[in-house]
Each structure stands twice: as C-alpha cells, then as structure tokens.
Motif scaffolding. Structure first.
Motif, PDB file in Angstrom:
ATOM      1  N   ALA A  58      13.513   8.847  40.043  1.00  0.00           N
ATOM      2  CA  ALA A  58      14.541   7.964  40.604  1.00  0.00           C
ATOM      3  C   ALA A  58      14.567   6.623  39.883  1.00  0.00           C
ATOM      4  O   ALA A  58      15.636   6.032  39.668  1.00  0.00           O
ATOM      5  CB  ALA A  58      14.303   7.765  42.097  1.00  0.00           C
ATOM      6  N   ASN A 115      22.130  10.286  46.837  1.00  0.00           N
ATOM      7  CA  ASN A 115      20.706  10.571  46.623  1.00  0.00           C
ATOM      8  C   ASN A 115      19.841   9.466  47.224  1.00  0.00           C
ATOM      9  O   ASN A 115      19.615   8.424  46.603  1.00  0.00           O
ATOM     10  CB  ASN A 115      20.419  10.685  45.115  1.00  0.00           C
ATOM     11  N   GLU A 117      16.800   9.178  47.446  1.00  0.00           N
ATOM     12  CA  GLU A 117      15.636   8.857  46.603  1.00  0.00           C
ATOM     13  C   GLU A 117      15.959   7.715  45.648  1.00  0.00           C
ATOM     14  O   GLU A 117      15.144   6.803  45.447  1.00  0.00           O
ATOM     15  CB  GLU A 117      15.238  10.113  45.816  1.00  0.00           C
ATOM     16  N   ARG A 120      16.339   4.432  47.655  1.00  0.00           N
ATOM     17  CA  ARG A 120      15.030   3.849  47.986  1.00  0.00           C
ATOM     18  C   ARG A 120      14.417   3.151  46.780  1.00  0.00           C
ATOM     19  O   ARG A 120      13.787   2.095  46.915  1.00  0.00           O
ATOM     20  CB  ARG A 120      14.091   4.942  48.510  1.00  0.00           C
TER      21      ARG A 120
END
Length: 237
Positions: A58, A115, A117, A120
């Motif tokens: 990510a 997404n 991920e 974050r």
C-alpha cells in the motif's frame, strides 16, 4: 557532489523508479493484481530493495510529501527567520523528492476509495508527518504537544502543504467539486485551476507568502492594532 550526495541522489532515483512501476502496474491491472515482485521486476531491482524503500504494498501508492529529514527539522527548530518563513523552508526541503509525482496525483482517486489498505497507509503517512511537526514546533516554541500554539503551527503547516500540493498539481479546491476528493467519474473530469505550472517548492513559498500578506493586512472598520473589544495587541512574531 560528495559521496553522500551521490548516494542520496541514487536512492531518490531508485525510489522514484519503484513507485512509477507500482503506479504503472496498478493502472494496467488494478491494485489487487499489482504484486511487489512484478513491481521489482519492472523497476529493475530486487524485492528486498523495494522493501528497503517502502514499508508495504500500500505504501507504494502513497504520493506526496513525507516527514521532513532530521537536518531540516533541526534547521527549523534553530531558525532565525520568522516562524512562517522557516516553516515554509522546512516544508519545501523535501519537495524535490516528489517532483516526479505530479502527473500521478490525479490519476488514481478510486484506489483510495476502493482500497481501505491504501487509505490507511495515507493516514499513517499524515500521522507521521504531523508527529514530526508537533515535536519540532514544540521545541522551537518551548511548548507542550497539546499547547494551542503547537497545535496552531502544525495545523498551519498541514494546511500549507495541502494547498501547495493542490496548486502544484493543478487540482481544484475540494469544494469546487462537491466533495473532499476529486471525482473518479470519467464523465465528470476534475476541474483544474488556471495557475501557471510551478514546482512544488515554489508552490509552498507562494502559499507562505500569501499567508504573510493576508496576516499583514490592516484591519478594516476598526483600529488595525487592536483586537475587537479589547486592548491593543502586539504584532505577531
């Protein structure tokens, strides 16, 4: 250039190549199908090298400025200019490292949307930047992390950074598009501003100068040297 400078320049080139490979593969295949091994192969580096520069898959897609380098933070803490001038210099110190990302910034708004991920990872980057600024602002001002003055400096820095990236990339203000992020709808293209193209470091200095100009404007409809309903105030330092 010294040996240290050459190594730093090579590291920046490697990091740029890895991120460009990740973005290219994501554009072609989507985030889920993009793999670290394929990124390494396209960038011409090893998997280990990828993870020397990025903490996760990510993180490969987290664009924009990172936390300032320690030497830049120390220069801000010990700076002799105005706080705003030195803050602008601090934020501009890492601008060159992300100059190559301009073309990608508006390309993948749906990646963040689709997404968690990646979202974050973006929040973690912002948290890391904010923590470094909290420490530096507190040390310069001699204030605690939760002191309103420390908070004000960090809020100002984050606002300058966001506005500068918008100016640099040509991204319109969020409220011009009806939401916090640029539209991903192909039939609703992102509105771009009309400002001439500038480098990110210059965009940061443009924003800091604009803030200084606004703050220096005399108060209208009253005494410029006094607060409403109160005694005259000292000029900001």
């Amino acid at each position: 250039m010294t040996g240290t400078d050459l190594r730093a320049a090579q590291a920046r080139r490697t990091r740029t190549a890895i991120r460009a490979a990740a973005l290219t593969l994501t554009k072609e295949r989507g985030y889920a199908a993009m793999t670290v091994d394929d990124v390494a192969a396209l960038a011409g580096v090893s998997r280990r090298t990828v993870f020397n520069h990025f903490s996760s898959k990510a993180d490969l897609l987290v664009l924009g400025p990172e936390a300032p380098e320690p030497q830049a933070l120390e220069a801000f803490v010990n700076g002799t200019g105005t706080l705003l001038e030195d803050l602008g210099a601090l934020l501009a110190s890492g601008a060159e490292a992300v100059e190559s990302e301009r073309g990608w910034l508006l390309s993948f708004p749906e990646i963040v949307r689709d997404n968690p991920e990646v979202e974050r990872a973006i929040h973690e980057r912002l948290r890391t930047v904010a923590l470094s600024l909290i420490d530096a602002a507190g040390r310069r001002l001699g204030t605690a992390p939760d002191d309103p003055r420390t908070r004000a400096v960090v809020a100002l820095a984050m606002g300058i950074q966001r506005s500068s990236v918008d100016l640099w990339s040509g991204r319109a203000h969020p409220w011009e598009q009806g939401g916090p992020e640029p539209s991903a709808d192909a039939e609703a293209p992102t509105v771009r501003n009309e400002c001439p193209e500038v480098r990110l470091a210059e965009a940061i200095h443009v924003m800091t100068r604009a803030i200084a100009d606004v703050v220096a404007q005399p108060q209208t409809g009253g005494r410029p040297d006094s607060a409403p309903g109160g005694p005259p105030t000292d000029p900001p330092r």
